[in-house]
Scaffold this motif. Structure first.
Motif: not given
Length: 324
Positions: A147, A150-151, A182, A185-187
């Motif tokens: 994450r 990506r951020r 992921l 978490a629907d990520d």
């Protein structure tokens, strides 16, 4: 597609160049009196020393930086400078070692090989090791690292839509488990999974009996210790995030599996390839005859490891949209 795999025969054995690699490692560990009885911190330090030879040499990077990602020490390898302002595809690489051993140092050459051969940025993290930090600490760190990449993609010069995840042994386990977490978490999921001789399930299979012992790198006793270090409660080993072979694999990213024939984990890897494909995941599984667990680290002396790294690099470059 899954490559055609012939049945393993009793007379099959280790590739001569890989055998020399195993002999050298065993000799190195033999310099330490009763290595297995050493306190864990000393065993880790000894392993770093023994493997120093195998992480040396190899591709020279245009840039390598040290940083902190998701609270973990991290290393970022750039094989070349980005062309203009175009961000580069990337691979988050999770090192093996039974959740207990090794580091981004022991696996540094492997990361540089992928970076150079595929033309991508490769990022490795030193996740927290067991048994001091048991499941799910390392898994949570890997998820957080993906994450964070990506951020912070713009700062790192990478393409947030073209980040693969992968690793060897325990690192392959953590890579699949991170994708499962992921998904739950629907990520956003990684663009691809690179899975090298993964530890996907604690169940002992026929390949355990066939390839146990120091002649084949990874032993049953070692693997049992590693699972025990990672998960204190044996009942928890059925958790799909611990044993991804037990998971619903639907919707996971396309995967490349490097499967070593002479490995106690060979059966689990063959089964993982089949179950991913059955779940509708696009899979390329390559079965390397004469290869053992950890054989990719022998690239400085092994044409088989060299070929396997080329196979994976070509696949990564194609999946991540690297310009020819």
């Amino acid at each position: 597609m899954i490559s055609t795999i012939e049945a393993m025969a009793e007379h099959d054995d280790v590739d001569p160049e890989i055998r020399s690699f195993i002999a050298a490692l065993n000799h190195g560990y033999g310099q330490f009196s009763d290595f297995d009885a050493l306190p864990l911190p000393e065993r880790r330090a000894a392993a770093e020393t023994v493997r120093e030879r195998w992480r040396a040499g190899g591709p020279v990077m245009a840039e390598t930086s040290e940083t902190i990602i998701a609270g973990c020490r991290a290393r970022v390898h750039y094989p070349h400078a980005p062309a203009g302002a175009a961000p580069l595809p990337a691979l988050l690489y999770i090192h093996g070692g039974g959740w207990t051993m090794f580091s981004i140092d022991t696996h540094d050459r492997l990361m540089r090989e992928y970076a150079a051969r595929a033309g991508i940025v490769v990022i490795g993290i030193d996740y927290s090791l067991s048994p001091e930090a048991r499941y799910p600490v390392a898994l949570n760190e890997v998820v957080a690292a993906f994450r964070a990449l990506r951020r912070d993609a713009a700062t790192l010069g990478i393409d947030p839509a073209a980040i693969a995840i992968g690793g060897d042994s325990a690192g392959a386990n953590l890579s699949v488990a991170a994708c499962l977490a992921l998904r739950a978490a629907d990520d956003v999921l990684p663009a691809a999974m690179l899975l090298n001789y993964g530890a996907f399930d604690p169940a002992e299979t026929a390949s355990y009996a066939r390839f146990d012992g120091p002649a084949y790198m990874l032993t049953i006793a070692e693997m049992d210790r590693f699972w025990g270090n990672y998960v204190a409660d044996p009942a928890a080993r059925a958790d799909p995030l611990v044993a991804p072979l037990q998971a619903d694999l639907t919707g996971l990213p396309t995967a490349f599996l490097a499967i070593a024939e002479c490995d106690i984990l060979a059966d689990a890897n063959l089964t993982m390839a089949a179950r991913l494909q059955a779940a509708g995941v696009a899979v390329e599984a390559q079965f390397y005859r004469g290869a053992t667990h950890s054989f990719l680290e022998a690239v400085s002396v092994s044409s088989l490891a060299d070929r396997a790294l080329d196979d994976a690099a070509r696949w990564l470059a194609a999946r991540l949209g690297v310009a020819a």
